[in-house]
Design a protein around this motif. Structure first.
Motif, mmCIF file in Angstrom:
data_model
loop_
_atom_site.group_PDB
_atom_site.id
_atom_site.type_symbol
_atom_site.label_atom_id
_atom_site.label_comp_id
_atom_site.label_asym_id
_atom_site.label_seq_id
_atom_site.Cartn_x
_atom_site.Cartn_y
_atom_site.Cartn_z
ATOM 1 N N PRO A 17 -12.946 -35.801 9.327
ATOM 2 C CA PRO A 17 -12.946 -36.178 7.901
ATOM 3 C C PRO A 17 -11.946 -35.382 7.087
ATOM 4 C CG PRO A 17 -15.161 -35.912 8.706
ATOM 5 C CD PRO A 17 -14.260 -35.458 9.800
ATOM 6 N N MET A 19 -8.934 -35.005 7.758
ATOM 7 C CA MET A 19 -7.639 -35.676 7.764
ATOM 8 C C MET A 19 -7.611 -36.677 6.615
ATOM 9 S SD MET A 19 -5.997 -34.383 10.178
ATOM 10 C CE MET A 19 -4.643 -35.548 10.187
ATOM 11 N N LEU A 20 -6.584 -36.605 5.819
ATOM 12 C CA LEU A 20 -6.543 -37.449 4.641
ATOM 13 C C LEU A 20 -5.509 -38.528 4.850
ATOM 14 C CD1 LEU A 20 -6.621 -34.574 2.131
ATOM 15 C CD2 LEU A 20 -8.439 -36.168 2.627
ATOM 16 N N VAL A 26 -2.543 -37.959 -4.213
ATOM 17 C CA VAL A 26 -3.606 -37.086 -4.671
ATOM 18 C C VAL A 26 -2.950 -35.846 -5.237
ATOM 19 C CG1 VAL A 26 -5.706 -35.903 -4.028
ATOM 20 C CG2 VAL A 26 -4.993 -37.918 -2.794
ATOM 21 N N ASP A 29 -4.921 -30.394 -7.435
ATOM 22 C CA ASP A 29 -6.187 -29.848 -7.929
ATOM 23 C C ASP A 29 -7.333 -30.799 -7.628
ATOM 24 O OD1 ASP A 29 -6.078 -30.754 -11.421
ATOM 25 O OD2 ASP A 29 -5.247 -31.718 -9.677
ATOM 26 N N TYR A 30 -6.977 -32.048 -7.312
ATOM 27 C CA TYR A 30 -8.057 -32.945 -6.941
ATOM 28 C C TYR A 30 -8.477 -32.730 -5.502
ATOM 29 C CZ TYR A 30 -10.859 -37.083 -6.445
ATOM 30 O OH TYR A 30 -11.890 -37.930 -6.226
ATOM 31 N N PHE A 33 -11.471 -30.680 -4.804
ATOM 32 C CA PHE A 33 -12.808 -31.225 -4.949
ATOM 33 C C PHE A 33 -13.145 -32.181 -3.829
ATOM 34 C CE2 PHE A 33 -13.673 -29.353 -8.863
ATOM 35 C CZ PHE A 33 -12.504 -29.361 -9.595
ATOM 36 N N ARG A 34 -12.100 -32.646 -3.149
ATOM 37 C CA ARG A 34 -12.354 -33.732 -2.234
ATOM 38 C C ARG A 34 -13.078 -33.264 -0.989
ATOM 39 N NH1 ARG A 34 -8.122 -37.732 -0.457
ATOM 40 N NH2 ARG A 34 -6.855 -35.930 -0.889
ATOM 41 N N PRO A 36 -15.931 -31.245 0.069
ATOM 42 C CA PRO A 36 -17.065 -30.461 -0.397
ATOM 43 C C PRO A 36 -17.355 -29.315 0.552
ATOM 44 C CG PRO A 36 -17.623 -32.784 -0.169
ATOM 45 C CD PRO A 36 -16.318 -32.585 0.499
ATOM 46 N N ARG A 37 -16.864 -29.399 1.778
ATOM 47 C CA ARG A 37 -17.207 -28.397 2.770
ATOM 48 C C ARG A 37 -15.994 -28.265 3.670
ATOM 49 N NH1 ARG A 37 -21.377 -29.941 7.424
ATOM 50 N NH2 ARG A 37 -19.880 -31.619 7.539
ATOM 51 N N PRO A 645 -15.400 -32.726 -14.892
ATOM 52 C CA PRO A 645 -14.627 -33.430 -13.858
ATOM 53 C C PRO A 645 -15.322 -34.670 -13.285
ATOM 54 C CG PRO A 645 -14.486 -31.089 -13.520
ATOM 55 C CD PRO A 645 -15.455 -31.279 -14.636
ATOM 56 N N PRO A 646 -16.639 -34.666 -13.017
ATOM 57 C CA PRO A 646 -17.219 -35.893 -12.458
ATOM 58 C C PRO A 646 -17.443 -36.985 -13.493
ATOM 59 C CG PRO A 646 -18.573 -33.959 -11.991
ATOM 60 C CD PRO A 646 -17.635 -33.605 -13.074
ATOM 61 N N GLN B 240 -15.562 -39.955 1.787
ATOM 62 C CA GLN B 240 -15.474 -38.641 2.448
ATOM 63 C C GLN B 240 -16.687 -37.789 2.098
ATOM 64 O OE1 GLN B 240 -13.272 -37.695 4.524
ATOM 65 N NE2 GLN B 240 -11.176 -38.172 3.957
ATOM 66 N N LEU B 312 -19.342 -35.741 -7.834
ATOM 67 C CA LEU B 312 -17.964 -35.874 -7.342
ATOM 68 C C LEU B 312 -17.015 -36.058 -8.529
ATOM 69 C CD1 LEU B 312 -16.220 -36.282 -4.736
ATOM 70 C CD2 LEU B 312 -16.409 -38.705 -5.207
ATOM 71 N N PRO B 313 -16.001 -35.217 -8.637
ATOM 72 C CA PRO B 313 -15.064 -35.376 -9.762
ATOM 73 C C PRO B 313 -14.255 -36.652 -9.601
ATOM 74 C CG PRO B 313 -14.798 -33.248 -8.678
ATOM 75 C CD PRO B 313 -15.661 -34.074 -7.810
ATOM 76 N N ILE B 314 -13.974 -37.286 -10.716
ATOM 77 C CA ILE B 314 -13.091 -38.450 -10.637
ATOM 78 C C ILE B 314 -11.661 -37.931 -10.515
ATOM 79 C CG2 ILE B 314 -14.698 -39.808 -12.015
ATOM 80 C CD1 ILE B 314 -12.543 -39.618 -14.267
#
Lengths: 693, 320
Positions: A17, A19-20, A26, A29-30, A33-34, A36-37, A645-646, B240, B312-314
Motif C-alpha cells: 500500500p 506504493m503510490l 500529490v 504536505d498531503y 497524511f496519506r 496513516p501508518r 485538514p479533513p 489507502q 482523513l484530510p482532503i
C-alpha cells in the motif's frame, strides 16, 4: 532520479500500500497524511546499506591511518569489522544468542581496558588511544548489526573517528575524505529509503560512468586552463616538477640545496657554495602559523673562502627543549612586541630550527637543543615530517631613524676577526664599495647605499652561467656578469660592507612563504630558500638587510597588516576571496577532483532538471487561482477558526455560518473541483467585501 | 445545430428531472430522503442497488415506486429457495404449431428489475441474476441475448441472521454500486404512513413522471460530470486509508473506487453540479464501500468508514 527507483518487487508484500500511483499529482504536505501508518523499514536486509556503513567506517579508519600515523589497531579493527558485517548479515533473522551477546559485551569491556592500558603504557606507541577504542567498538558491534539503529550507531561512531583524525589533519586531502564519508552517509540513506519503498537500488551505471569521465576531462581542462595561484608561472600545473631554467652549466646538481648541511649539529661544517646550486622546486617544506611575516633564519656563516661560506666558531651550548626568555638575550632596544610562530615540518629537514630572530623563547619537542655561536638552535636529529616547534620572537624597531641614531655602544665580540675579513674581495671590488659608499656619514646610510646600489644595478636570475675557473664568484658577479641569485647578492654586500669597516655576515633560511588565508598560515616552499646579510649595529645587534632585487632592503619583521586582516577574514567565510583558488592550488594534481565533482554535480542537476521539465511539465496555475485561494486563506484567518485538514470547504462553511464565506466557498469549490476560476474582477470584489465587512 | 457540441442534458435540467422523480416517489415513501436519493443515484450511475433492512420497512415499496416513476418496463422477481435460473432468464418452449423451440424471455428482460429478497434464492439462482447484472446480457441455451438499456436492478435483502437465507458472497456483493438501509421511521413518519394508507394504497395512483429515454440521458449526463484530479487523489487516499486500517480483513477493491467515483458523479447531478465535490465522496463512502468490506472480528464497517472519512484530510486546495 526516477531511473533509480524501479518497480515494486513484490506487490503482495505488506508494504504494497505504500506504493503510490505515480501519475497522481500529490503535493508533499498531503503525502504526509496519506500514510496513516508507515510500513516496516527492513533496511537491515539491505546489503547496499550495510556496504555503505562499512565504507564510511573504512574511510574513517583511513583518516586515522593517514593523519594519526597509527596502523596496528585500525588494520585489525577494519578486518574484524568486515568479518562482523558478513556474520551479522547472514544471521540477521536469527534470534540473538545470549552467550554471544555476553561475549561481545565482554569484548567491549576488554577494548575499554586496552584503551586505558594503551593510554598509560603506550602499547602501540600510545597514538590516538581514543580513536583506537572507537575503531574497536565499531569492529565489535559490527558482529551484532541487526537493526537500523545499529547501522546508525556504527555510522556515527565512524564520524567520531573522523573527527579525531580531523584534529591532526592539516591539508585539504582530509576534505576529500570527509566528502567521501558524507557520500557514504547519503548513499546509506538512499539505500535504506529505497528499501523502505521495496525498490531495488540500481543506478544507470553507464550514464554515471560517462558523466564521471566527461567531468574528469572537463575538470582537467579547466584546471589546465585556469592559472593556479601558487604555480610556477611558465607551467599551468602545480605539480612539483623541477623547472629547467636554473642552470645550464655542468655543475648543476639537482640534489644540492642552497645550504649544504653536514651532519654536525653545531652547524660548523655546513657550507654555502656559490659555485653551484641545486634546483629549488615548489614542494612545500613547512607550514608556519605566525603572527607576523618574517624571514625564517637558519644557519649563519661568517667565513668566506674560495667561493664557499663556512662558520668559524664551533662553540655551542646545550639547552633544554624549552628555552625560557631568561636564558636568551634581553629584548632589543625599542622592542615593539613579540609574536608566536608554530612551525610544522612537512619533509625531512636539517636539524636546524628556522625561526624569526631575535628569539624570546622557544620550545621544540625533542630531547634537547643546542645553541650555536650565532644564536641558531639545532635539534639532535634531523627534523621529521609532522614535527612541530614553536618560537616566540621579538619585533625589533628597525626604523631608519632609530638605526641612523645608532651610537655603537655595544662592542662586537669578534676575537678572530671573521666578521671583518674581506680578504677575498679584489681591489676592484673594494674600490667599487668605496665609490658606492662615498658621502655617507653614518653606518645605516652606508649599508643602505650599498644595498640600493646592488638592488638597482644588478639583476636577479636563476639562469646563471657557470663561474669561470679561477674566478672568485663574488668578483665575477660584481665586475662582470652583474646578474646572480640571492647568495651572490648577499655575499657581495657582506664583503663590501666589511671592506668599509662594517661587521657583516651571511644568514640563510627561508623567506616568509605564501600566506594561505584558509589555513591562516604561511606555506614555505623549496623556492623560498633565501640568503641575506646581517649587519652589526652597535645598539641593535645583528640587523637583517636584503640586497636581493625586488624585496624590501631592510628585511625587518613587519607588524602584521594584511596578516591580521587575513586572520579576521578567516572568521567571515566569504571574505577570503582567494581561498578557493588557494585551496585548489595546494591540492596539486588532486585539485582536479573537486572540479570534476562540481562539474559532475552540475551536469546531473541540469540533466535531472531537464528531464523533470520535459516529462512532468506542470500545469501553470489558472488565472485567478492563487488570488482566490489567498482570499480564502485571508477569510479563514478572520473567522473563529481555520478549516481543519479533513474538513471540506462546504463542511467548513456549514460550521461557520458566514454569508461571505458561503460565496467564497462556492467559488473555491468551482475553481478547485471544476477548474473554473473566477476572473480578477470578481476576486477583487470579494476581497473588497472582506475588507469592508 | 450549434448545440451538438453542448451536452444534451444540462446539469440544471438533470437536477429538475431527478427532483420530479424524487417528489413522485415521496408520494408513496414518507421521509427517507437519503435512501430515495441513493437508490436514484444508483440508477443514474448505471449500477445496481441493494436495499437491505428488516421486512416491512418499505424496501419493495421504494423499488416499485422508483420503477413506476421512471416508466419503462418493470418486472419483479420474488426470490425463493426453489427459484431456478431459468425462472429469471427465461427458457425455450416447444411451439407445437411451428414445431420449433421458441424463447420466452424471463423477467430479467426489463428496464427495471426488482429482485425481492435476493438472499432467499439459492446461490445458483443468485449467480444467474448477478451474471446478468454484471454483463448486461443473458446466455440461455447457448444463445447470448443483450439486455435493453437502461438495465437497473434493485435487490432487496433481509439481514442474513434470518433463517432460510443464502447470504450473498463478497464477490457478488461487490457488484452492487451501493447498498442502502431503510432504517426505522420516526414517529411523525409512522403517523403519516398510517394516514396515507387509511383509504387505500397510494402506489396504485402512481404514474410515470419521466420517460425511460430521460433515464438514459441522465446516465449520459452522469458520465460528463467532472471528477477533478484532487478528487481522484482523495479517492486513492481514502482507499489507502481503509486498507491501512488494522480491522479491515477484506479491503476495498479497485472496483469499489470506480463505483465510488461514478456514484459521486451521479450525486453531483442532484445538486445541479457538473463537478464532484469531496463532500460527495464523504457522503457516499459508507453506502458504496461498507457492504463490501470484510471486517475482522465484530468490527462494523460503517463505523470504521465514518472514522476514516472524518479524519482523513482532503487534498490541499492549492495544487500548483
Amino acid at each position: 532520479m526516477a531511473a533509480l527507483i524501479g518497480p515494486a518487487r513484490d506487490p503482495d508484500s505488506p508494504d504494497y500500500p505504500a506504493m503510490l500511483p505515480s501519475e497522481t499529482t500529490v503535493s508533499p504536505d498531503y503525502q504526509r497524511f496519506r500514510l496513516p501508518r508507515l510500513p516496516r523499514s527492513p533496511i537491515e536486509h539491505s546489503v547496499e546499506a550495510r556496504a555503505f556503513v562499512f565504507s564510511a567506517f573504512a574511510i574513517a579508519v583511513l583518516a586515522i591511518v593517514l593523519y594519526g600515523q597509527d596502523y596496528v589497531v585500525p588494520a585489525i579493527g577494519l578486518a574484524a569489522a568486515a568479518v562482523g558485517h558478513v556474520v551479522s548479515y547472514r544471521e540477521r533473522t536469527r534470534r540473538r544468542d545470549f552467550w554471544r551477546q555476553a561475549f561481545l559485551a565482554a569484548l567491549i569491556f576488554g577494548a575499554l581496558f586496552y584503551v586505558i592500558a594503551d593510554s598509560t603504557l603506550a602499547l602501540f606507541g600510545g597514538i590516538l588511544p581514543q580513536a583506537n577504542f572507537a575503531v574497536l567498538l565499531v569492529a565489535i558491534t559490527s558482529f551484532d548489526l541487526k537493526t537500523r539503529r545499529n547501522c546508525y550507531s556504527s555510522l556515527w561512531i565512524s564520524l567520531a573517528i573522523l573527527y579525531l583524525a580531523a584534529v591532526y589533519a592539516w591539508d585539504y586531502t582530509f576534505g576529500l575524505l570527509v566528502a567521501f564519508w558524507v557520500a557514504c552517509l547519503a548513499a546509506f540513506w538512499m539505500a535504506s529509503h529505497l528499501r523502505r519503498l521495496n525498490a531495488p537500488m540500481s543506478g544507470p551505471v553507464r550514464a554515471i560512468a560517462l558523466i564521471a569521465v566527461v567531468a574528469l576531462i572537463a575538470g582537467a581542462g579547466w584546471f589546465a586552463a585556469v592559472p593556479q595561484p601558487s604555480g610556477i608561472p611558465i607551467s599551468p600545473l602545480v605539480i612539483s616538477l623541477p623547472n629547467f631554467t636554473s642552470f645550464r652549466g655542468d655543475m648543476e646538481s639537482p640534489a644540492l640545496p642552497l645550504v649544504q648541511v653536514s651532519g654536525d649539529s653545531s652547524g660548523a661544517t655546513s657550507s654555502v657554495d656559490l659555485h653551484f646550486r641545486g634546483r629549488l622546486g615548489d614542494a612545500p617544506v613547512m607550514y608556519v602559523r605566525t603572527g607576523a611575516p618574517a624571514y625564517w633564519r637558519g644557519l649563519v656563516f661568517d667565513t668566506y673562502r674560495n667561493g664557499v661560506w663556512t662558520a668559524s666558531n664551533h662553540f655551542y651550548r646545550q639547552t633544554e627543549p624549552y628555552v625560557p626568555p631568561r636564558l636568551l638575550p634581553p629584548a632589543p632596544p625599542g622592542n615593539r612586541g613579540t609574536f608566536v610562530q608554530t612551525f610544522r615540518v612537512l619533509r625531512p629537514m636539517p636539524a636546524v630550527i628556522d625561526a624569526a630572530y631575535p628569539i624570546e623563547s622557544l620550545y621544540a619537542p625533542v630531547s634537547g637543543l643546542r645553541e650555536d655561536a650565532y644564536g641558531t638552535f639545532h635539534t639532535p636529529d634531523q627534523l621529521r615530517p609532522g614535527q612541530t616547534y614553536s618560537v616566540v620572537s621579538y619585533i625589533p624597531d628597525l626604523s631608519p631613524q632609530r638605526l641612523r641614531a645608532d651610537e655603537r655602544e655595544a662592542v662586537l665580540e669578534d676575537s678572530t676577526g671573521a666578521y671583518q675579513d674581506f680578504s677575498t674581495l679584489s681591489a676592484a671590488g673594494r674600490q667599487l664599495a668605496g665609490r658606492v659608499a662615498a658621502g655617507t656619514t653614518n653606518e645605516f646610510d652606508t649599508v643602505m647605499a650599498v644595498t640600493n646600489y646592488l638592488q638597482h644595478n644588478f639583476t636577479y636570475t636563476l639562469a646563471l652561467p657557470p663561474v669561470p675557473a679561477g674566478r672568485d664568484p663574488v668578483d665575477w658577479f660584481l665586475l662582470d656578469v652583474k646578474t646572480g641569485y640571492c647568495e651572490q647578492f648577499a655575499t657581495a654586500e657582506t664583503l663590501m660592507l666589511r671592506s668599509l669597516g662594517i661587521p657583516a655576515r651571511l644568514a640563510t633560511g627561508y623567506a616568509t612563504g605564501d600566506y594561505d588565508p584558509v589555513l591562516n598560515q604561511a606555506v614555505v616552499r623549496e623556492r623560498d630558500a633565501h640568503a641575506w646579510v646581517e649587519v652589526w649595529f652597535g645598539s641593535h645587534g645583528w640587523v637583517p638587510v636584503d640586497p636581493t632585487p625586488g624585496v624590501s632592503p631592510l628585511a625587518a619583521t613587519q607588524f602584521p597588516s594584511h596578516w591580521a586582516a587575513g586572520g579576521i577574514a578567516r572568521l567571515i567565510p566569504h571574505l577570503t576571496v582567494g581561498a578557493p583558488a588557494a585551496a585548489l592550488g595546494s591540492l596539486g594534481a588532486l585539485g582536479v577532483i573537486p572540479l570534476a565533482v562540481g562539474i559532475a554535480l552540475a551536469i546531473v542537476v541540469a540533466y535531472a532538471w531537464l528531464r523533470r521539465r520535459r516529462w512532468t511539465a506542470r500545469p501553470k496555475p489558472q488565472p485567478g487561482e492563487s488570488e482566490l485561494l489567498h482570499l480564502y486563506e485571508r477569510l479563514q484567518r478572520r473567522l473563529v477558526r481555520r478549516r481543519a485538514p479533513p474538513e471540506t470547504p462546504l463542511e467548513y462553511q456549514d460550521a461557520m455560518q458566514s454569508v461571505l464565506l458561503s460565496e467564497v466557498t462556492g467559488a473555491v469549490n468551482e475553481g478547485v473541483y471544476a477548474g473554473r476560476w473566477p476572473d480578477a474582477r470578481r476576486v477583487r470584489e470579494l476581497s473588497e467585501r472582506i475588507s469592508s465587512g | 445545430m450549434a448545440a451538438s457540441q453542448e451536452p444534451s442534458l444540462q446539469p440544471r435540467r438533470a437536477a429538475e428531472l431527478l427532483e420530479r422523480v424524487e417528489k413522485n416517489i415521496h408520494r408513496v415513501i414518507v421521509g427517507k430522503d437519503r435512501v430515495v436519493r441513493l437508490a436514484l443515484a444508483g440508477m443514474v450511475s448505471g449500477g445496481h442497488v441493494l436495499l437491505q433492512d428488516l421486512p416491512g420497512t418499505g424496501k419493495t415499496m421504494l423499488a416499485r415506486a422508483l420503477a413506476t416513476s421512471v416508466g419503462g418496463t418493470f418486472r419483479r422477481i420474488q426470490c425463493t429457495p426453489d427459484l431456478l435460473p431459468s425462472d429469471i432468464t427465461g427458457s425455450s418452449v416447444f411451439n407445437q404449431k411451428d414445431l420449433t423451440f421458441e424463447f420466452i424471455p424471463g423477467p430479467i428482460f426489463a428496464n427495471i428489475v426488482l429482485a425481492d429478497e435476493v438472499n432467499r434464492a439459492t446461490p445458483r439462482t443468485q449467480s444467474a441474476l448477478l451474471e446478468a447484472m454484471g454483463e448486461r446480457q443473458v446466455t440461455v441455451e447457448g444463445t447470448t441475448r443483450a439486455l435493453e438499456p437502461p438495465f437497473f436492478v434493485v435487490a432487496t435483502q433481509n439481514p442474513t441472521e434470518f433463517h432460510g437465507t443464502y447470504p450473498l458472497p463478497e464477490s457478488q456483493l461487490d457488484r452492487f454500486v451501493l447498498a442502502a438501509e431503510m432504517g426505522p421511521p420516526t414517529d411523525a413518519e409512522a403517523l403519516e404512513v398510517l394516514a396515507r394508507r387509511e383509504h387505500g394504497d397510494p402506489i396504485a395512483d402512481l404514474t410515470a413522471v419521466v420517460d425511460i429515454s430521460d433515464v438514459i440521458e441522465l446516465q449520459e449526463a452522469c458520465l460528463r460530470v467532472v471528477a477533478a484530479p484532487a478528487i481522484r487523489t482523495y479517492l486513492v487516499a481514502l482507499l489507502q486509508a481503509v486498507r491501512a486500517r488494522p480491522d479491515v480483513l477484506l479491503p476495498a477493491s479497485m472496483r469499489s473506487g470506480v463505483y465510488l467515483q461514478r456514484a459521486a458523479q451521479a450525486w453531483a447531478l442532484f445538486e445541479g453540479r457538473d463537478f464532484v465535490l469531496p463532500d460527495d465522496i464523504k457522503l457516499l463512502a459508507i453506502p458504496v464501500l461498507a457492504h463490501r468490506l470484510g471486517m475482522r472480528g465484530r468490527g462494523r464497517a460503517a463505523e470504521m468508514l465514518n472514522e476514516v472519512v472524518t479524519s482523513l484530510p482532503i487534498p490541499p486546495l492549492r495544487q500548483h
